[in-house]
Design an enzyme around this catalytic site. Structure first.
Site, PDB file in Angstrom:
ATOM      1  N   SER A  92      12.000  -2.459  -8.666  1.00  0.00           N
ATOM      2  CA  SER A  92      10.811  -1.653  -8.417  1.00  0.00           C
ATOM      3  C   SER A  92      11.043  -0.219  -8.895  1.00  0.00           C
ATOM      4  O   SER A  92      11.402  -0.001 -10.054  1.00  0.00           O
ATOM      5  CB  SER A  92      10.455  -1.712  -6.927  1.00  0.00           C
ATOM      6  OG  SER A  92       9.230  -1.108  -6.653  1.00  0.00           O
ATOM      7  N   ASP A 106       3.825 -11.244  -8.695  1.00  0.00           N
ATOM      8  CA  ASP A 106       3.926  -9.799  -8.453  1.00  0.00           C
ATOM      9  C   ASP A 106       2.782  -9.113  -9.210  1.00  0.00           C
ATOM     10  O   ASP A 106       2.853  -8.885 -10.408  1.00  0.00           O
ATOM     11  CB  ASP A 106       5.277  -9.278  -8.946  1.00  0.00           C
ATOM     12  CG  ASP A 106       5.473  -7.794  -8.685  1.00  0.00           C
ATOM     13  OD1 ASP A 106       4.545  -7.134  -8.177  1.00  0.00           O
ATOM     14  OD2 ASP A 106       6.568  -7.280  -9.004  1.00  0.00           O
ATOM     15  N   HIS A 109       5.602  -8.887  -5.002  1.00  0.00           N
ATOM     16  CA  HIS A 109       6.558  -7.856  -5.397  1.00  0.00           C
ATOM     17  C   HIS A 109       7.832  -7.913  -4.562  1.00  0.00           C
ATOM     18  O   HIS A 109       8.919  -7.606  -5.054  1.00  0.00           O
ATOM     19  CB  HIS A 109       5.903  -6.477  -5.266  1.00  0.00           C
ATOM     20  CG  HIS A 109       6.733  -5.360  -5.799  1.00  0.00           C
ATOM     21  ND1 HIS A 109       7.186  -5.323  -7.104  1.00  0.00           N
ATOM     22  CD2 HIS A 109       7.223  -4.226  -5.214  1.00  0.00           C
ATOM     23  CE1 HIS A 109       7.899  -4.221  -7.303  1.00  0.00           C
ATOM     24  NE2 HIS A 109       7.945  -3.552  -6.167  1.00  0.00           N
ATOM     25  N   ASP A 110       7.709  -8.309  -3.315  1.00  0.00           N
ATOM     26  CA  ASP A 110       8.883  -8.369  -2.432  1.00  0.00           C
ATOM     27  C   ASP A 110       9.911  -9.397  -2.874  1.00  0.00           C
ATOM     28  O   ASP A 110      11.016  -9.439  -2.326  1.00  0.00           O
ATOM     29  CB  ASP A 110       8.446  -8.692  -1.004  1.00  0.00           C
ATOM     30  CG  ASP A 110       8.166  -7.445  -0.178  1.00  0.00           C
ATOM     31  OD1 ASP A 110       8.392  -6.332  -0.699  1.00  0.00           O
ATOM     32  OD2 ASP A 110       7.720  -7.581   0.975  1.00  0.00           O
ATOM     33  N   ARG A 121       1.649   2.711   5.193  1.00  0.00           N
ATOM     34  CA  ARG A 121       2.536   1.555   5.090  1.00  0.00           C
ATOM     35  C   ARG A 121       1.745   0.254   5.026  1.00  0.00           C
ATOM     36  O   ARG A 121       2.098  -0.663   4.283  1.00  0.00           O
ATOM     37  CB  ARG A 121       3.504   1.521   6.275  1.00  0.00           C
ATOM     38  CG  ARG A 121       4.487   0.364   6.236  1.00  0.00           C
ATOM     39  CD  ARG A 121       5.296   0.372   4.955  1.00  0.00           C
ATOM     40  NE  ARG A 121       6.355  -0.631   4.974  1.00  0.00           N
ATOM     41  CZ  ARG A 121       7.133  -0.895   3.942  1.00  0.00           C
ATOM     42  NH1 ARG A 121       6.959  -0.251   2.810  1.00  0.00           N
ATOM     43  NH2 ARG A 121       8.078  -1.805   4.042  1.00  0.00           N
TER      44      ARG A 121
END
Length: 379
Positions: free
Chosen positions: A151, A316, A349-350, A221
């Site tokens: 990232s 992602d 994405h994680d 968040r």
């Protein structure tokens, strides 16, 4: 495979001012870092791990007084793991402006005697790389075997390949990009606005008021976390499941996905600094090395000399496969040696933080070849 075990954070102070990309100077700053494994005699086995938005120098292992505080990439770095600390000397550095030990907004500004707060200078990916290079010099490391990150960490690895081409052998950028899309910048701005408009933010000087802009941090968040997950992952984990099994006809937390996002927001607001969030998301926005070359990424990467490993994940949508493929094309246009994989994984994405056998086996194989070259003395 085992953990690197108990680790200790170290710090290094720098009195020489660092000129930032904005033109501002920052002096008398400290960088916090951790190391794992042993540096070999010719110092050819050093690997720098660059961290993403809410991570830090604590890459692997755990602290003696906090055994549950495991490094954010502990599944990747350690004895027998893809980045094998029985072979490589791994360094994790906390970036300037962070809230995990390195000099940042919550620290005292020597010119005023008060916390920097919102006056902490805006930092960029390139500024972080310059600071990391200074720390490497202080440790006597003239060239990294690899600079690696996922990232935002991958952005730093790419920046290293352009800014210090002779000081790294391999560049490993995972789930990364050479620039954010307009949609990504938009998400970052909405998250920042949640913080900036929180009454407890006080223009960034909330420290003096003894408060924390928790509501803003929570929402920021929650917005960010939505973008880290894929629709497939969210559907499989939460679907439309109701916590009570029925509609309550109100506006509280009713769906499991709402409960999860609130939990993530609450947890984040308990440990992360609001000013740091602003700084890091702006650094994400600003990164665009091709901008100095009329948008030509091939020209931006022309002076690189490293070998490259790039990894993307099919679900992602934040840092898409196409973004990595654009980097791959620019590198191939420059006749660089590139290994690339697009992993079919459902986690969004994680995925770069999770243990996927195909992903980890690829990284392990790449580092195995790197180790062979180090051992055989080949370039």
């Amino acid at each position: 495979m085992t953990s690197v075990g108990v680790v200790t954070a170290r710090s290094m102070h720098f009195s020489e001012p660092l000129r930032l990309q904005s033109g501002a100077l920052i002096a008398d700053y400290t960088l916090v870092y951790e190391t794992y494994g042993q540096l070999n005699a010719d110092k050819s086995n050093a690997v720098l791990i660059c961290h993403a938005l809410n991570a830090s120098h604590h890459v692997a292992g755990y602290y003696a007084d906090q055994p549950k505080n495991t490094g954010w990439w502990d599944n990747m770095v350690g004895p027998g793991k893809p980045v094998d600390t029985d072979r490589f000397f791994v360094i994790g550095i906390n970036n300037l402006g962070s809230c995990f030990g390195s000099t940042g907004p919550m620290h005292t500004n020597p010119e005023t005697g008060r916390p920097y707060g919102h006056d902490f200078p805006v930092v960029t990916v390139e500024d972080w790389v310059h600071a990391q290079a200074r720390l490497a010099e202080a440790l006597g490391i003239e060239k990294f075997a690899a600079v690696m990150g996922g990232s935002l960490g991958g952005m730093q690895a790419l920046a290293w390949s352009m800014m210090y081409p002779d000081r790294m052998e391999h560049c490993i950028a995972i789930a990364s990009t050479a620039k954010l899309t307009a949609q990504n910048i938009a998400f970052n701005d909405v998250a920042r606005q949640a913080i900036l408009t929180d009454p407890d933010f006080h223009g960034g000087d909330f420290y003096a008021h003894g408060v924390v802009p928790k509501n803003g941090l929570r929402v920021a968040r929650m917005i960010g976390h939505i973008t880290y997950l894929s629709n497939v992952d969210m559907s499989e984990k939460f679907g439309r499941v109701l916590r009570s099994g029925q509609y309550l006809f109100g506006f509280g937390v009713e769906f499991e996905i709402e409960s999860y996002l609130h939990y993530q927001g609450d947890k984040f607001s308990s440990y992360f600094d609001a000013n740091t969030y602003l700084l890091i998301t702006r650094a994400l926005d600003y990164f665009d090395p091709a901008a100095s070359y009329d948008g030509d990424l091939t020209k931006a990467l022309a002076n690189t000399r490293a070998k490259f490993l790039l990894v993307s994940f099919t679900t992602d949508w934040r840092f898409s496969s196409e973004a990595s493929q654009a980097i791959v094309k620019a590198l191939i246009d420059n006749r660089r040696e590139v290994t690339y994989a697009d992993i079919d994984a459902p986690h969004g994405h994680d995925a770069f933080l999770l243990t996927d056998e195909r992903y980890h086996d690829l990284v392990r194989s790449y580092f195995d070849r790197m180790w062979f070259d180090i051992e055989s003395g080949r370039d």
